[in-house]
Design a protein around this motif. Sequence first.
Motif, mmCIF file in Angstrom:
data_model
loop_
_atom_site.group_PDB
_atom_site.id
_atom_site.type_symbol
_atom_site.label_atom_id
_atom_site.label_comp_id
_atom_site.label_asym_id
_atom_site.label_seq_id
_atom_site.Cartn_x
_atom_site.Cartn_y
_atom_site.Cartn_z
ATOM 1 N N GLU A 151 62.722 -46.565 8.765
ATOM 2 C CA GLU A 151 63.110 -45.152 8.734
ATOM 3 C C GLU A 151 62.048 -44.392 7.965
ATOM 4 N N ASN A 153 60.504 -40.197 6.826
ATOM 5 C CA ASN A 153 60.798 -38.783 6.597
ATOM 6 C C ASN A 153 59.525 -37.966 6.779
ATOM 7 N N SER A 193 57.083 -35.027 6.847
ATOM 8 C CA SER A 193 57.133 -33.778 6.084
ATOM 9 C C SER A 193 55.802 -33.051 6.170
ATOM 10 N N GLY A 234 60.448 -31.089 8.349
ATOM 11 C CA GLY A 234 61.834 -30.670 8.149
ATOM 12 C C GLY A 234 62.783 -31.102 9.253
ATOM 13 N N GLY A 267 64.046 -33.923 9.715
ATOM 14 C CA GLY A 267 64.957 -34.968 9.264
ATOM 15 C C GLY A 267 64.363 -36.347 9.478
ATOM 16 N N LYS A 268 65.204 -37.327 9.268
ATOM 17 C CA LYS A 268 64.798 -38.725 9.323
ATOM 18 C C LYS A 268 64.488 -39.161 10.755
ATOM 19 N N GLY A 325 64.524 -39.484 16.666
ATOM 20 C CA GLY A 325 64.936 -38.545 15.628
ATOM 21 C C GLY A 325 66.432 -38.556 15.415
ATOM 22 N N GLU A 326 66.866 -37.853 14.365
ATOM 23 C CA GLU A 326 68.311 -37.728 14.105
ATOM 24 C C GLU A 326 69.035 -37.051 15.256
ATOM 25 N N ASP A 327 68.287 -36.280 16.054
ATOM 26 C CA ASP A 327 68.864 -35.593 17.208
ATOM 27 C C ASP A 327 69.061 -36.526 18.403
#
Length: 154
Positions: free
Chosen positions: A55, A57, A59, A112, A114-115, A138-140
Amino acid sequence: MTKTVSKPNINQLYANLNGLEQMQMAFQHKGNRPSIGETLDFDLVSVEKGVAVFEGNPSEKHMNPIGSIHGGYAATLLDSALGCSIHTMLEAGESYTTVDLNVKYIRAMKPGMGKVTCRGEVVHKGRKIATAEARLVGEDGKIYAHGNTTCVIL
């Protein structure tokens, strides 16, 4: 006279362990986090025979000049998941190195967002060659990149 105590070489510690045991040992000891995980803010979150999951992040510190996350971020996560999934299949005394890494970028990652999760899974492991495939999601729930690798078993 002061006695010098040397740290055991990581290869000596892992010499009698198979690849899965080595990865499990590394996973249990977060202090063993490779520096690339620090640099790119990603971690191994689970490992089992033939599978490694990371995982990350993404940025602002991972951006390219056009405002999206640099493609090298996705490639590094894919490479890590792919290589570590193959690592879990090694017998004691075996090692490997990457022959090729193929990455397909599906959509841009943005700061931004997300993870992201990258799951690598072995497709084949023979005596001399191993292959694996991975997806970066992605988180989506959308796929941002996918890839595969071929590694030579040493």
